[in-house]
Scaffold this active site. Structure first.
Site, short mmCIF file in Angstrom:
data_model
loop_
_atom_site.label_atom_id
_atom_site.label_comp_id
_atom_site.label_asym_id
_atom_site.label_seq_id
_atom_site.Cartn_x
_atom_site.Cartn_y
_atom_site.Cartn_z
CB CYS B 89 -0.99 -0.04 1.16
SG CYS B 89 -2.32 1.17 0.98
CG HIS B 209 -3.87 -3.35 2.79
ND1 HIS B 209 -2.89 -2.94 3.66
CD2 HIS B 209 -4.48 -2.23 2.35
CE1 HIS B 209 -2.90 -1.62 3.75
NE2 HIS B 209 -3.85 -1.16 2.96
CD GLU B 211 -1.77 -6.11 5.16
OE1 GLU B 211 -1.38 -6.47 4.03
OE2 GLU B 211 -1.84 -4.91 5.51
#
Lengths: 254, 230
Positions: B89, B209, B211
């Site tokens: 990001c 993202h 994650e």
């Protein structure tokens, strides 16, 4: 066309996920960790944890739940309930939350929204609104799970929150919440017409078709659901399949 | 010295330059069985096996955070030495030369290019188009008319990923790499096709993202480790 987001909503009280009707008559439906993981694996696009008693008591319980969730849940999640200060927000973000939902504290001190948006970015500040119908095309903002009136008009409050820098609105209809009788279409329509930030609608979904109907009629792209999942009326894959059949785009593979 | 060299034995070193949410990215690496350490000292950067530059917030603040901790030169040195690095990001945006966010700010300049804003909703005039771009969106192979489409993700971060799979984005700006060869995947939002995954030698970055992108994201992080023998 933006993809519709289906958010699994977990209302938490103490160690349990509970579900009520009109935010009252609470029933235990499971444990936060178990349900969060289940809905994550089933394809929920986001999770929403709301501690329904935190603003009356304390928020450590929710912090623990968030800490545990972020160990194994790899989709965005929002946390609300008892968040009163910039320090609170920081703690929840540190624990792994992506966004925080603020309700009571924002009605008492609207500047909290603007300060939080400046410090953490609008994208992680969700204004949570509990709306109750007060006559034709009028809804009032409530707090503390529909227990307290604020005198604020829902539409005016949303306009103000946008100016203050809220990134999203979580709109819960107290009248429809937990009834499984469908969304408050009139309320949602009157807001989606003017809102420039995303609106997460919550309260009333009793079937996959209720969800489709709301998206179609109100031009809404984010829905938070609870009863329908907790009581196994429809699963997230079934809800998404129904939307796909109506040519509404959703995240299909995960 | 033992203290400083401590992170040598960790698979990934996650750079903290003053951001709040480092938990999710840490847990994602833990999930795939990798050891991690959150680092913020220049020495720790120098001893890292691999570097993760996560991110959320504004570009200028991010670069200021790196500068304040004296991390910019050590990062550049490590990249020169061939250490693998992944930016996420804002961390991906900071890999580039500069950004237009709230003025013009210098980035790490590991990859040539500039970070620019999405068009404003009134310029695009599309139903449902809002900035930030927040939510799930699809990864596509960039069209360059030369490369073999079928194989263009082989041996990269996206090797095991199906085209058009959804990943999770939250951003108002995106990078334009000067060299189109650096674009590994693109995503389209509001009629704007932007670089979603960038790669240049040992440096790569994702605008989304991983994650927070469910199993797909976890696979991508796993591939990053696998490709770099971590």
């Amino acid at each position: 066309m933006k993809k519709v987001r289906i958010i699994a909503r977990l209302d938490v009280k103490g160690p349990n996920v509970i579900k009520g009707v009109h935010l009252e008559c609470l029933r235990v439906v499971g444990k936060p960790g178990d349900l969060a993981e289940k809905y994550y694996l089933e394809g929920a696009d986001e999770l929403l944890y709301m501690d329904i008693v935190a603003s009356l008591y304390r928020r450590d319980n929710l912090l623990n739940i968030v800490n545990q969730a972020s160990d194994k849940i790899f989709i965005p999640f929002t946390v609300g309930g008892g968040i009163r200060s910039l320090q609170d927000i920081k703690e929840f973000l540190k624990a792994g939350a992506d966004k925080v939902a603020i309700n009571t504290a924002a009605t008492e001190n609207p500047n909290l929204i603007s300060k939080a948006a400046r410090m953490f970015g609008s994208q992680c500040i969700v204004l949570s609104i509990e709306a109750k119908r007060r006559g034709d095309n009028k809804w009032e903002v409530y707090t503390n799970n529909g227990r307290e009136r604020t005198g604020l008009d829902v539409i005016e409050w949303i306009k103000k929150a946008e100016d203050l820098g809220a990134g999203e609105i979580l709109l819960t209809s107290i009248d429809q919440e937990g009834t499984k009788k469908g969304f408050d279409i009139e309320l949602i329509k009157s807001i989606s017409e003017f809102a420039s930030i995303p609106i997460i609608v919550s309260g009333g979904a009793g079937s996959s078709d209720d969800i489709y109907k709301c998206i179609k009629e109100c031009n809404i792209d984010t829905i938070a659901i609870a009863s329908i999942l907790h009581y196994n009326i429809s699963s997230i894959p079934q809800i998404k399949q129904n939307l796909l059949q109506h040519n509404i785009q959703v995240r299909k593979r995960w | 010295m033992v203290m400083i060299k401590n992170n040598e034995k960790f698979d990934v070193s996650i750079i903290n330059y003053g951001i709040n949410n480092l938990k999710s990215v840490s847990m994602a690496f833990q999930k795939i069985g990798k050891t991690y350490k959150i680092i913020e000292k220049p020495e720790e950067v120098l001893f890292a096996k691999s570097l993760i530059l996560p991110g959320i917030g504004a570009f200028g603040d991010g670069m200021k955070g790196l500068k304040k901790r004296g991390l910019i030169e050590p990062i550049k040195q490590k990249i020169n030495e061939g250490t693998p690095m992944l930016g996420i990001c804002l961390g991906m945006q900071m890999l580039f030369t500069e950004s237009e966010e709230f003025g013009l700010y210098d980035g790490l300049n590991l990859i040539s290019g500039r970070v620019i804003p999405f068009k404003k909703p009134k310029e695009v005039n599309l139903k449902g188009y809002k900035v930030p771009h927040m939510g799930w969106n699809e990864l596509k192979k960039p069209y360059d008319g030369i490369k073999n489409f079928e194989s263009s993700w082989n041996g990269t971060l996206l090797a095991d990923i199906n085209e058009k799979i959804d990943v999770y984005f939250v951003h108002s700006y995106y990078p334009i790499p000067k060299n189109k060869e650096n674009i590994l995947a693109t995503t389209t939002y509001g009629n704007q096709e932007f670089c979603a995954v960038v790669k240049k030698e040992n440096v790569c970055g994702t605008q989304f993202h991983p994650e927070k992108s469910g199993n797909v994201g976890i696979q991508i992080l796993k591939k990053f480790c696998e490709l770099n023998n971590i």
